[in-house]
Design a protein around this motif. Structure first.
Motif, short mmCIF file in Angstrom:
data_model
loop_
_atom_site.label_atom_id
_atom_site.label_comp_id
_atom_site.label_asym_id
_atom_site.label_seq_id
_atom_site.Cartn_x
_atom_site.Cartn_y
_atom_site.Cartn_z
N ILE A 147 53.87 46.31 38.19
CA ILE A 147 53.42 45.20 38.96
C ILE A 147 53.36 44.07 38.02
O ILE A 147 53.73 43.97 36.77
CB ILE A 147 52.12 45.50 39.28
N LYS A 148 53.54 42.73 38.83
CA LYS A 148 53.51 41.63 37.99
C LYS A 148 51.99 41.28 37.12
O LYS A 148 51.20 41.70 37.72
CB LYS A 148 53.85 40.49 39.12
N ARG A 149 52.31 40.83 36.41
CA ARG A 149 51.14 40.44 35.49
C ARG A 149 49.84 39.53 36.51
O ARG A 149 48.82 39.92 36.16
CB ARG A 149 51.37 39.25 34.18
N SER A 150 50.49 38.96 37.15
CA SER A 150 49.24 38.15 38.22
C SER A 150 48.40 39.08 39.01
O SER A 150 47.56 38.66 39.60
CB SER A 150 50.10 37.05 39.12
N GLN A 151 49.10 40.31 39.28
CA GLN A 151 48.51 41.19 40.18
C GLN A 151 47.48 42.06 39.27
O GLN A 151 46.61 43.04 40.11
CB GLN A 151 49.59 42.32 40.76
N ILE A 152 47.44 42.22 38.13
CA ILE A 152 46.61 43.18 37.53
C ILE A 152 45.08 43.23 37.95
O ILE A 152 44.55 44.10 38.11
CB ILE A 152 46.80 42.96 35.79
N ALA A 153 44.68 41.99 37.56
CA ALA A 153 43.25 41.78 37.86
C ALA A 153 42.71 42.27 39.36
O ALA A 153 41.86 42.96 39.43
CB ALA A 153 42.73 40.42 37.57
N LYS A 154 43.52 41.98 40.30
CA LYS A 154 43.45 42.16 41.77
C LYS A 154 43.53 43.73 41.85
O LYS A 154 42.56 44.35 42.42
CB LYS A 154 44.40 41.77 42.54
N GLN A 155 44.30 44.39 41.28
CA GLN A 155 44.55 45.93 41.27
C GLN A 155 43.47 46.45 40.98
O GLN A 155 42.91 47.59 40.95
CB GLN A 155 45.75 46.32 40.97
N CYS A 156 43.16 46.19 39.53
CA CYS A 156 41.80 46.62 38.59
C CYS A 156 40.73 46.86 39.63
O CYS A 156 39.80 47.58 39.59
CB CYS A 156 41.66 46.05 37.34
N LYS A 157 40.42 45.47 40.12
CA LYS A 157 39.08 45.34 40.96
C LYS A 157 39.26 46.27 42.17
O LYS A 157 38.47 47.13 42.44
CB LYS A 157 39.19 44.05 41.55
N PRO A 173 44.20 49.30 31.83
CA PRO A 173 45.55 49.44 32.61
C PRO A 173 46.77 49.89 31.27
O PRO A 173 46.73 49.71 30.12
CB PRO A 173 46.11 48.06 32.71
N PHE A 174 47.65 50.83 31.84
CA PHE A 174 48.54 51.46 30.77
C PHE A 174 50.05 51.52 31.41
O PHE A 174 50.09 51.86 32.45
CB PHE A 174 47.83 53.04 30.45
N SER A 175 50.93 51.36 30.37
CA SER A 175 52.34 51.39 30.66
C SER A 175 53.07 52.24 29.81
O SER A 175 52.91 52.14 28.41
CB SER A 175 53.02 50.10 30.61
N ALA A 176 53.74 53.60 30.37
CA ALA A 176 54.41 54.32 29.28
C ALA A 176 55.50 53.64 28.73
O ALA A 176 56.11 54.06 27.81
CB ALA A 176 54.69 55.53 30.13
N GLU A 177 56.07 52.75 29.49
CA GLU A 177 57.19 52.05 29.22
C GLU A 177 57.04 51.00 27.82
O GLU A 177 57.86 51.15 26.91
CB GLU A 177 57.90 51.27 30.19
N THR A 178 56.02 50.20 27.96
CA THR A 178 55.89 49.18 27.09
C THR A 178 54.68 49.56 26.00
O THR A 178 54.58 49.11 24.85
CB THR A 178 55.39 47.83 27.70
N LYS A 179 53.98 50.54 26.43
CA LYS A 179 52.90 51.33 25.63
C LYS A 179 51.67 50.45 25.72
O LYS A 179 50.70 50.57 24.83
CB LYS A 179 53.42 51.52 23.81
#
Length: 199
Positions: A147-157, A173-179
């Protein structure tokens, strides 16, 4: 946290007796396709040590990974895969329930959900199940890189509201790709180890 050694020590099926370990256990629960093996591999700093399957829903065992002779990662069976029979789902549910009810060394349950979507009914059932076992699940929102960085807060909520999490409950929030998120999880693991606990 530095990972010096990893050993898949015990694999338990439906009828297996669960081991009585003496080291702290950290369990991982989540839907079949949520990226549980990818998370565990990232935490173990191994590319493909945790068992991954081309077909979701194939993990039918509880896998105990001994980490650094200090603690265990306990990989619980994935749930919620549509093509699995009702009987199979019931068996896995009983395995997870038995583990949560009987493990004497369980320190924390990590519940994995996909950050791209609101948690489904199975996720809500598992979250409440963990609560009813007397523990507060620590939620990890996987696939952060999707997802886009701008979507993180909305999705976490959205995840917090759907699960009914308290404001003080942890969501990473976690990414197996970027760690991204791995160091936060390491910190939480270390805080639960006996040498970091004070009376």
């Amino acid at each position: 946290m530095k990972i010096k050694s990893v050993n898949l020590e015990t694999v338990c099926g439906v009828t297996s007796t669960l081991p009585e370990n003496t080291l702290p256990e950290f369990a991982f629960a989540g839907k079949s396709n949520v990226g549980k093996s990818s998370l565990i591999n990232a935490l173990m700093n191994r590319k493909s040590y945790a068992r991954t399957s081309a077909q979701p829903g194939k993990t039918q065992t509880i896998n105990y990974y001994n980490i650094n002779e200090q603690l265990y990662f306990v990989d619980l069976p994935g749930y919620g895969f549509a093509k699995v029979s009702v009987q199979e789902k019931a068996k896995w549910g009983k395995m997870i329930e038995r583990y949560l009810a009987t493990s004497k060394q369980l320190r924390q349950v990590f519940l994995l959900v996909d950050i791209r979507h609101a948690p489904g009914e199975n996720d809500r059932i598992m979250y409440n199940w963990i609560l009813q076992s007397g523990r507060r699940p620590l939620v990890i929102a996987t696939k952060l890189d999707k997802i886009k960085r701008s979507q993180i807060a909305k999705q976490c909520k959205l995840i917090r509201e759907t699960l009914g999490m308290a404001a003080a409950d942890t969501l990473i929030p976690f990414s197996a790709e970027t760690k991204q998120g791995r160091e936060e999880i390491y910190t939480l693991l270390e805080e639960e180890l006996p040498e970091h606990k004070t009376e």
